[in-house]
Design a protein around this motif. Structure first.
Motif, PDB file in Angstrom:
ATOM      1  N   ASP A 203      23.242 -27.211   8.567  1.00 54.62           N
ATOM      2  CA  ASP A 203      24.596 -27.798   8.836  1.00 54.62           C
ATOM      3  C   ASP A 203      25.676 -26.580   8.919  1.00 54.62           C
ATOM      4  OD1 ASP A 203      23.599 -30.450   9.022  1.00 54.62           O
ATOM      5  OD2 ASP A 203      24.241 -30.807   6.862  1.00 54.62           O
ATOM      6  N   PHE A 204      25.564 -25.686   8.123  1.00 56.32           N
ATOM      7  CA  PHE A 204      26.565 -24.603   8.254  1.00 56.32           C
ATOM      8  C   PHE A 204      26.088 -23.734   9.496  1.00 56.32           C
ATOM      9  CE2 PHE A 204      26.742 -25.770   3.859  1.00 56.32           C
ATOM     10  CZ  PHE A 204      28.197 -25.401   3.357  1.00 56.32           C
ATOM     11  N   LYS A 205      24.760 -23.582   9.675  1.00 57.78           N
ATOM     12  CA  LYS A 205      24.577 -22.697  10.826  1.00 57.78           C
ATOM     13  C   LYS A 205      24.874 -23.342  12.207  1.00 57.78           C
ATOM     14  CE  LYS A 205      20.678 -20.218   9.015  1.00 57.78           C
ATOM     15  NZ  LYS A 205      19.164 -19.674   8.938  1.00 57.78           N
ATOM     16  N   THR A 206      24.885 -24.551  12.283  1.00 65.07           N
ATOM     17  CA  THR A 206      25.220 -25.639  13.320  1.00 65.07           C
ATOM     18  C   THR A 206      26.841 -25.243  13.780  1.00 65.07           C
ATOM     19  OG1 THR A 206      23.561 -27.097  13.091  1.00 65.07           O
ATOM     20  CG2 THR A 206      25.392 -27.720  14.326  1.00 65.07           C
ATOM     21  N   VAL A 207      27.351 -25.500  12.609  1.00 68.21           N
ATOM     22  CA  VAL A 207      28.922 -25.235  12.756  1.00 68.21           C
ATOM     23  C   VAL A 207      29.300 -23.685  13.273  1.00 68.21           C
ATOM     24  CG1 VAL A 207      31.167 -25.064  11.480  1.00 68.21           C
ATOM     25  CG2 VAL A 207      29.331 -27.128  11.134  1.00 68.21           C
ATOM     26  N   ILE A 208      28.693 -22.960  12.791  1.00 71.44           N
ATOM     27  CA  ILE A 208      28.763 -21.529  13.034  1.00 71.44           C
ATOM     28  C   ILE A 208      28.546 -21.263  14.612  1.00 71.44           C
ATOM     29  CG2 ILE A 208      27.983 -19.047  12.771  1.00 71.44           C
ATOM     30  CD1 ILE A 208      27.945 -19.865   9.717  1.00 71.44           C
ATOM     31  N   ASP A 209      27.235 -21.757  14.971  1.00 68.68           N
ATOM     32  CA  ASP A 209      27.098 -21.805  16.325  1.00 68.68           C
ATOM     33  C   ASP A 209      27.901 -22.379  17.322  1.00 68.68           C
ATOM     34  OD1 ASP A 209      24.739 -20.289  15.768  1.00 68.68           O
ATOM     35  OD2 ASP A 209      23.480 -22.164  15.707  1.00 68.68           O
ATOM     36  N   LYS A 210      28.387 -23.554  16.989  1.00 67.07           N
ATOM     37  CA  LYS A 210      29.305 -24.251  17.839  1.00 67.07           C
ATOM     38  C   LYS A 210      30.828 -23.640  17.953  1.00 67.07           C
ATOM     39  CE  LYS A 210      27.380 -28.801  17.418  1.00 67.07           C
ATOM     40  NZ  LYS A 210      27.437 -30.206  17.230  1.00 67.07           N
ATOM     41  N   LYS A 211      31.174 -23.234  16.752  1.00 67.22           N
ATOM     42  CA  LYS A 211      32.490 -22.418  16.703  1.00 67.22           C
ATOM     43  C   LYS A 211      32.595 -21.036  17.404  1.00 67.22           C
ATOM     44  CE  LYS A 211      35.243 -24.825  16.099  1.00 67.22           C
ATOM     45  NZ  LYS A 211      35.788 -25.664  16.979  1.00 67.22           N
ATOM     46  N   CYS A 212      31.514 -20.309  17.068  1.00 67.19           N
ATOM     47  CA  CYS A 212      31.298 -19.031  17.809  1.00 67.19           C
ATOM     48  C   CYS A 212      31.136 -19.235  19.466  1.00 67.19           C
ATOM     49  CB  CYS A 212      30.131 -18.255  17.030  1.00 67.19           C
ATOM     50  SG  CYS A 212      30.349 -17.506  15.549  1.00 67.19           S
ATOM     51  N   SER A 213      30.478 -20.241  19.544  1.00 66.39           N
ATOM     52  CA  SER A 213      30.220 -20.448  21.156  1.00 66.39           C
ATOM     53  C   SER A 213      31.654 -20.617  21.710  1.00 66.39           C
ATOM     54  CB  SER A 213      29.356 -21.620  21.561  1.00 66.39           C
ATOM     55  OG  SER A 213      29.428 -21.772  22.791  1.00 66.39           O
ATOM     56  N   GLU A 214      32.525 -21.247  21.069  1.00 65.75           N
ATOM     57  CA  GLU A 214      33.668 -22.017  21.447  1.00 65.75           C
ATOM     58  C   GLU A 214      34.960 -20.763  21.612  1.00 65.75           C
ATOM     59  OE1 GLU A 214      37.040 -25.517  20.781  1.00 65.75           O
ATOM     60  OE2 GLU A 214      35.145 -25.284  19.597  1.00 65.75           O
ATOM     61  N   TRP A 215      34.874 -20.072  20.232  1.00 65.00           N
ATOM     62  CA  TRP A 215      36.074 -18.971  20.022  1.00 65.00           C
ATOM     63  C   TRP A 215      35.877 -17.587  20.258  1.00 65.00           C
ATOM     64  CZ3 TRP A 215      37.431 -21.754  14.716  1.00 65.00           C
ATOM     65  CH2 TRP A 215      38.121 -23.354  14.748  1.00 65.00           C
ATOM     66  N   LEU A 216      34.722 -17.250  20.009  1.00 62.15           N
ATOM     67  CA  LEU A 216      34.491 -15.628  20.365  1.00 62.15           C
ATOM     68  C   LEU A 216      35.210 -15.324  21.704  1.00 62.15           C
ATOM     69  CD1 LEU A 216      30.773 -14.766  19.341  1.00 62.15           C
ATOM     70  CD2 LEU A 216      32.981 -14.042  18.468  1.00 62.15           C
ATOM     71  N   ASN A 217      35.930 -14.211  21.613  1.00 61.51           N
ATOM     72  CA  ASN A 217      36.470 -13.554  22.671  1.00 61.51           C
ATOM     73  C   ASN A 217      37.551 -14.398  22.958  1.00 61.51           C
ATOM     74  OD1 ASN A 217      34.499 -11.279  22.408  1.00 61.51           O
ATOM     75  ND2 ASN A 217      33.062 -12.406  23.638  1.00 61.51           N
ATOM     76  N   THR A 218      38.086 -14.989  22.414  1.00 55.50           N
ATOM     77  CA  THR A 218      39.269 -15.899  22.551  1.00 55.50           C
ATOM     78  C   THR A 218      40.405 -15.583  21.654  1.00 55.50           C
ATOM     79  OG1 THR A 218      38.956 -17.805  21.481  1.00 55.50           O
ATOM     80  CG2 THR A 218      37.856 -17.630  23.535  1.00 55.50           C
ATOM     81  N   ASP A 219      41.572 -16.242  21.813  1.00 55.27           N
ATOM     82  CA  ASP A 219      42.748 -16.047  20.855  1.00 55.27           C
ATOM     83  C   ASP A 219      42.325 -16.768  19.515  1.00 55.27           C
ATOM     84  OD1 ASP A 219      44.172 -14.679  22.609  1.00 55.27           O
ATOM     85  OD2 ASP A 219      45.316 -16.495  23.235  1.00 55.27           O
ATOM     86  N   MET A 220      41.333 -17.765  19.632  1.00 51.69           N
ATOM     87  CA  MET A 220      40.832 -18.574  18.479  1.00 51.69           C
ATOM     88  C   MET A 220      40.028 -17.844  17.571  1.00 51.69           C
ATOM     89  SD  MET A 220      42.669 -21.402  18.260  1.00 51.69           S
ATOM     90  CE  MET A 220      41.523 -22.339  17.162  1.00 51.69           C
ATOM     91  N   GLU A 221      39.491 -16.657  17.760  1.00 49.93           N
ATOM     92  CA  GLU A 221      38.390 -15.777  17.208  1.00 49.93           C
ATOM     93  C   GLU A 221      38.716 -15.651  15.773  1.00 49.93           C
ATOM     94  OE1 GLU A 221      36.061 -11.559  17.791  1.00 49.93           O
ATOM     95  OE2 GLU A 221      36.990 -12.633  19.453  1.00 49.93           O
ATOM     96  N   LYS A 222      39.929 -15.567  15.459  1.00 52.27           N
ATOM     97  CA  LYS A 222      40.549 -15.119  14.182  1.00 52.27           C
ATOM     98  C   LYS A 222      40.146 -16.113  13.061  1.00 52.27           C
ATOM     99  CE  LYS A 222      45.112 -16.537  15.566  1.00 52.27           C
ATOM    100  NZ  LYS A 222      46.541 -16.276  15.631  1.00 52.27           N
ATOM    101  N   TYR A 223      39.947 -17.195  13.693  1.00 56.95           N
ATOM    102  CA  TYR A 223      39.490 -18.571  12.848  1.00 56.95           C
ATOM    103  C   TYR A 223      38.143 -18.503  12.315  1.00 56.95           C
ATOM    104  CZ  TYR A 223      44.399 -19.677  13.659  1.00 56.95           C
ATOM    105  OH  TYR A 223      45.837 -19.887  13.899  1.00 56.95           O
ATOM    106  N   LEU A 224      37.523 -17.679  12.937  1.00 58.05           N
ATOM    107  CA  LEU A 224      35.827 -17.721  12.812  1.00 58.05           C
ATOM    108  C   LEU A 224      35.779 -16.989  11.039  1.00 58.05           C
ATOM    109  CD1 LEU A 224      34.375 -16.376  16.114  1.00 58.05           C
ATOM    110  CD2 LEU A 224      34.466 -18.766  15.114  1.00 58.05           C
ATOM    111  N   CYS A 225      36.222 -17.857  10.159  1.00 57.96           N
ATOM    112  CA  CYS A 225      36.198 -17.202   8.864  1.00 57.96           C
ATOM    113  C   CYS A 225      35.569 -18.426   8.090  1.00 57.96           C
ATOM    114  CB  CYS A 225      37.643 -16.843   8.344  1.00 57.96           C
ATOM    115  SG  CYS A 225      38.751 -18.056   8.432  1.00 57.96           S
ATOM    116  N   PRO A 226      35.098 -18.307   6.806  1.00 61.12           N
ATOM    117  CA  PRO A 226      34.756 -19.379   5.932  1.00 61.12           C
ATOM    118  C   PRO A 226      35.823 -20.247   5.548  1.00 61.12           C
ATOM    119  CG  PRO A 226      33.880 -17.207   5.320  1.00 61.12           C
ATOM    120  CD  PRO A 226      34.991 -16.881   6.117  1.00 61.12           C
TER     121      PRO A 226
END
Length: 263
Positions: A203-226
């Motif tokens: 479940d943790f990995k799924t959330v990471i995959d989804k949010k990285c797909s959505e936020w990487l290289n965008t203004d939301m990238e800074k929220y890719l944190c625990p």
């Protein structure tokens, strides 16, 4: 089972070997000390099986303090697994391993647990002098095994949870290019909360995959944190549809046709 065969089963020349059945029956520390004494007896015991081992030498080999040793030795003595005598000049602490008792109390303990014999049943088997205190000791031994099983299960659950902490953070660092530590109090706080909710490593990995797909290289990238990913919105992130980056507001049907035909 012969003494020599049993010794070889319980010991190793290079490593300490903790027999699973012994650990289940008497606990990890007691099993560790017993294994150490078994190894010592293999080289030091006389013809009658007696050997001496000092408290400092045991502490050096096992890390168990003199107080802890005494407590464990007392337990093993009460179970009949170990005999102890103080003798010689200067006085030394001698031990003798009762391998028959180990086989009886440890390797056949499952049979003892499944069937608690009554005094009448034991007398039928030829144990005429069986006393109530022996039955009490047997029940105490069974209770000790149950407690040790609970202790082992708790340790296994703790180890599994620790794996989730480290693997979830490592996976986030790999996917997002971050350097968070699984030992951080703030990080473990959020992961522990989600584990208590019943979520798994996948479940943790799924959330990471989804949010990285959505936020990487965008203004939301800074929220890719625990704190964000594993926080109160974890369930929402887990169940959301995968949103790929660079997909903006859906275009109209007419605009889609123009894009399709290169207009």
């Amino acid at each position: 089972m012969k003494d020599r065969t049993l010794k070889q089963l319980l010991m190793s020349s290079s490593y300490f070997v903790l027999n699973k059945q012994i650990v289940k029956a008497i606990g990890i520390e007691a099993g560790f000390l017993l294994t150490t004494l078994i190894e010592a007896s293999d080289g030091l015991a006389n013809e009658d099986g007696w050997f001496y081992k000092t408290s400092p030498s045991l502490e050096e080999e096992t890390g168990l303090s003199n107080h802890k040793q005494s407590k464990i030795i007392d337990e093993l003595t009460k179970l009949g697994i170990l005999e102890q005598e103080n003798k010689g000049m200067p006085m030394k602490r001698y031990f003798r391993i009762n391998f028959n008792k180990i086989e009886e109390l440890v390797f056949k303990i499952q049979d003892l647990k499944n069937s608690k014999p009554s005094i009448e049943e034991i007398e039928k088997q030829g144990f005429k002098n069986f006393e109530s205190k022996d039955l009490k000791n047997s029940n105490a031994c069974i209770e000790k095994i149950s407690n040790n099983k609970e202790y082992i299960n708790n340790n296994l659950n703790k180890e599994l949870n620790n794996n989730i902490y480290s693997e979830a953070v490592e996976y986030l660092n790999l996917k997002a290019g971050t350097k968070y530590k699984s030992s951080s109090k703030n990080t473990t706080k959020h992961i522990k909360a989600r584990i208590n909710d019943g979520y798994t490593l996948e479940d943790f990995k799924t959330v990471i995959d989804k949010k990285c797909s959505e936020w990487l290289n965008t203004d939301m990238e800074k929220y890719l944190c625990p704190e964000t990913l594993f926080g109160p919105k974890f369930e929402k992130y887990l169940n959301q549809k995968i949103i790929h980056k660079n997909i903006g507001i859906p275009v109209s049907t007419q605009e889609t046709k123009k894009i399709k035909w290169g207009e």
